[in-house]
Write a protein that holds these residues in place. Structure first.
Motif, PDB file in Angstrom:
ATOM      1  N   ALA A  24       3.509  -9.979  25.773  1.00 43.58           N
ATOM      2  CA  ALA A  24       4.754  -9.543  25.774  1.00 43.58           C
ATOM      3  C   ALA A  24       5.242 -10.305  24.337  1.00 43.58           C
ATOM      4  N   ALA A  25       5.098 -11.450  24.192  1.00 43.89           N
ATOM      5  CA  ALA A  25       5.588 -12.401  22.964  1.00 43.89           C
ATOM      6  C   ALA A  25       4.685 -11.562  21.686  1.00 43.89           C
ATOM      7  N   ALA A  26       3.464 -11.427  21.809  1.00 42.87           N
ATOM      8  CA  ALA A  26       2.629 -11.018  20.737  1.00 42.87           C
ATOM      9  C   ALA A  26       3.153  -9.757  20.267  1.00 42.87           C
ATOM     10  N   TYR A  27       3.465  -8.826  21.210  1.00 40.91           N
ATOM     11  CA  TYR A  27       3.819  -7.425  20.754  1.00 40.91           C
ATOM     12  C   TYR A  27       5.305  -7.305  20.328  1.00 40.91           C
ATOM     13  N   ARG A  28       6.104  -8.483  20.727  1.00 40.28           N
ATOM     14  CA  ARG A  28       7.480  -8.514  20.262  1.00 40.28           C
ATOM     15  C   ARG A  28       7.430  -8.807  18.724  1.00 40.28           C
ATOM     16  N   LYS A  29       6.614 -10.146  18.310  1.00 40.13           N
ATOM     17  CA  LYS A  29       6.424 -10.419  17.059  1.00 40.13           C
ATOM     18  C   LYS A  29       5.774  -9.251  16.030  1.00 40.13           C
ATOM     19  N   GLN A  30       4.968  -8.402  16.692  1.00 38.50           N
ATOM     20  CA  GLN A  30       4.382  -7.613  15.805  1.00 38.50           C
ATOM     21  C   GLN A  30       5.263  -6.403  15.401  1.00 38.50           C
ATOM     22  N   ALA A  31       6.289  -6.003  16.465  1.00 37.96           N
ATOM     23  CA  ALA A  31       7.272  -5.169  16.416  1.00 37.96           C
ATOM     24  C   ALA A  31       8.280  -5.577  15.291  1.00 37.96           C
ATOM     25  N   GLU A  32       8.508  -6.775  15.438  1.00 37.57           N
ATOM     26  CA  GLU A  32       9.881  -7.256  14.549  1.00 37.57           C
ATOM     27  C   GLU A  32       9.203  -7.162  13.116  1.00 37.57           C
ATOM     28  N   SER A  44      15.243   4.988   9.360  1.00 40.25           N
ATOM     29  CA  SER A  44      16.545   4.584   9.721  1.00 40.25           C
ATOM     30  C   SER A  44      16.923   3.960  10.848  1.00 40.25           C
ATOM     31  N   ARG A  45      15.941   3.802  12.001  1.00 39.71           N
ATOM     32  CA  ARG A  45      16.310   3.017  12.919  1.00 39.71           C
ATOM     33  C   ARG A  45      14.855   2.659  13.663  1.00 39.71           C
ATOM     34  N   VAL A  46      14.808   1.453  14.102  1.00 37.26           N
ATOM     35  CA  VAL A  46      13.683   1.283  14.859  1.00 37.26           C
ATOM     36  C   VAL A  46      14.064   0.759  16.212  1.00 37.26           C
ATOM     37  N   VAL A  47      13.619   1.071  17.346  1.00 37.31           N
ATOM     38  CA  VAL A  47      13.916   0.809  18.568  1.00 37.31           C
ATOM     39  C   VAL A  47      12.748   0.640  19.505  1.00 37.31           C
ATOM     40  N   GLU A  48      12.599  -0.703  19.966  1.00 36.23           N
ATOM     41  CA  GLU A  48      11.746  -1.122  20.965  1.00 36.23           C
ATOM     42  C   GLU A  48      12.495  -1.541  22.202  1.00 36.23           C
ATOM     43  N   ASN A  49      11.702  -0.910  23.443  1.00 43.06           N
ATOM     44  CA  ASN A  49      12.309  -1.162  24.645  1.00 43.06           C
ATOM     45  C   ASN A  49      11.160  -1.604  25.628  1.00 43.06           C
ATOM     46  N   GLU A 105      -4.252  -7.246  14.607  1.00 44.22           N
ATOM     47  CA  GLU A 105      -4.702  -6.216  15.736  1.00 44.22           C
ATOM     48  C   GLU A 105      -3.475  -5.861  16.619  1.00 44.22           C
ATOM     49  N   MET A 106      -3.350  -4.820  17.239  1.00 40.78           N
ATOM     50  CA  MET A 106      -2.201  -4.291  18.305  1.00 40.78           C
ATOM     51  C   MET A 106      -2.487  -5.139  19.649  1.00 40.78           C
ATOM     52  N   PRO A 107      -1.564  -5.676  20.054  1.00 42.23           N
ATOM     53  CA  PRO A 107      -1.920  -6.335  21.179  1.00 42.23           C
ATOM     54  C   PRO A 107      -1.875  -5.443  22.679  1.00 42.23           C
ATOM     55  N   PHE A 108      -2.134  -4.424  22.481  1.00 46.18           N
ATOM     56  CA  PHE A 108      -2.416  -3.317  23.618  1.00 46.18           C
ATOM     57  C   PHE A 108      -3.565  -2.559  23.349  1.00 46.18           C
ATOM     58  N   ASP A 109      -4.027  -1.626  24.148  1.00 49.68           N
ATOM     59  CA  ASP A 109      -5.012  -0.633  23.927  1.00 49.68           C
ATOM     60  C   ASP A 109      -4.500   0.665  23.365  1.00 49.68           C
ATOM     61  N   GLY A 110      -4.568   0.754  22.107  1.00 46.90           N
ATOM     62  CA  GLY A 110      -4.027   2.022  21.376  1.00 46.90           C
ATOM     63  C   GLY A 110      -4.580   3.368  21.707  1.00 46.90           C
ATOM     64  N   LYS A 111      -5.574   3.316  22.455  1.00 46.41           N
ATOM     65  CA  LYS A 111      -6.185   4.611  22.849  1.00 46.41           C
ATOM     66  C   LYS A 111      -5.370   5.265  23.940  1.00 46.41           C
ATOM     67  N   ARG A 112      -4.587   4.591  24.555  1.00 42.38           N
ATOM     68  CA  ARG A 112      -3.793   4.644  25.881  1.00 42.38           C
ATOM     69  C   ARG A 112      -2.233   5.161  25.513  1.00 42.38           C
ATOM     70  N   MET A 113      -1.931   4.717  24.478  1.00 46.43           N
ATOM     71  CA  MET A 113      -0.503   5.037  23.912  1.00 46.43           C
ATOM     72  C   MET A 113      -0.296   6.358  23.709  1.00 46.43           C
TER      73      MET A 113
END
Length: 126
Positions: A24-32, A44-49, A105-113
């Protein structure tokens, strides 16, 4: 029906992502870190939930759609662009932008996104 195209209501790239809870923390850091880059490219807008109240369905649900495991949570995010042309240009420029590679690297399995582009057809604002 207003399709949004003529009114300039925008274009959305939407994402459903299974992220390990431990990341979770790694994802948030990468998203930020990625948000300002998307903004520089025209968003114009980037939203992560982060999933908080996601029901498990009897037929289908977010978890099943991305084959999430018990140790994963669902992230629902979107990037809003002024129009599809801006989004398409951003996508082309993104591939050559070294700032994305620098995020690691993405902190998740991008093949399932799940990724999809959506034309805004209606918006109600407060």
């Amino acid at each position: 029906v207003d399709t949004g195209a003529a009114s300039g209501m925008g274009f959305i790239d939407g994402f459903v992502i299974p992220v390990p809870k431990a990341n979770a923390a790694a994802y948030r850091k990468q998203a930020e870190g990625g948000a300002p880059i998307f903004r520089d490219l025209g968003a114009s807008r980037v939203v992560e939930n982060w999933g908080d109240d996601i029901q498990r369905g009897k037929v289908t649900d977010f978890f099943g759609a991305v084959k999430a495991t018990q140790d994963e949570e669902i992230v629902f995010s979107w990037i809003e662009y002024p129009d599809k042309a801006t989004r398409d240009e951003a996508g082309a420029r993104m591939m050559d932008d070294p700032r994305f590679a620098a995020l690691g690297e993405m902190p998740f399995d991008g093949k399932r996104m799940i990724i999809g582009g959506f034309e805004t057809i209606f918006e109600a604002k407060a």
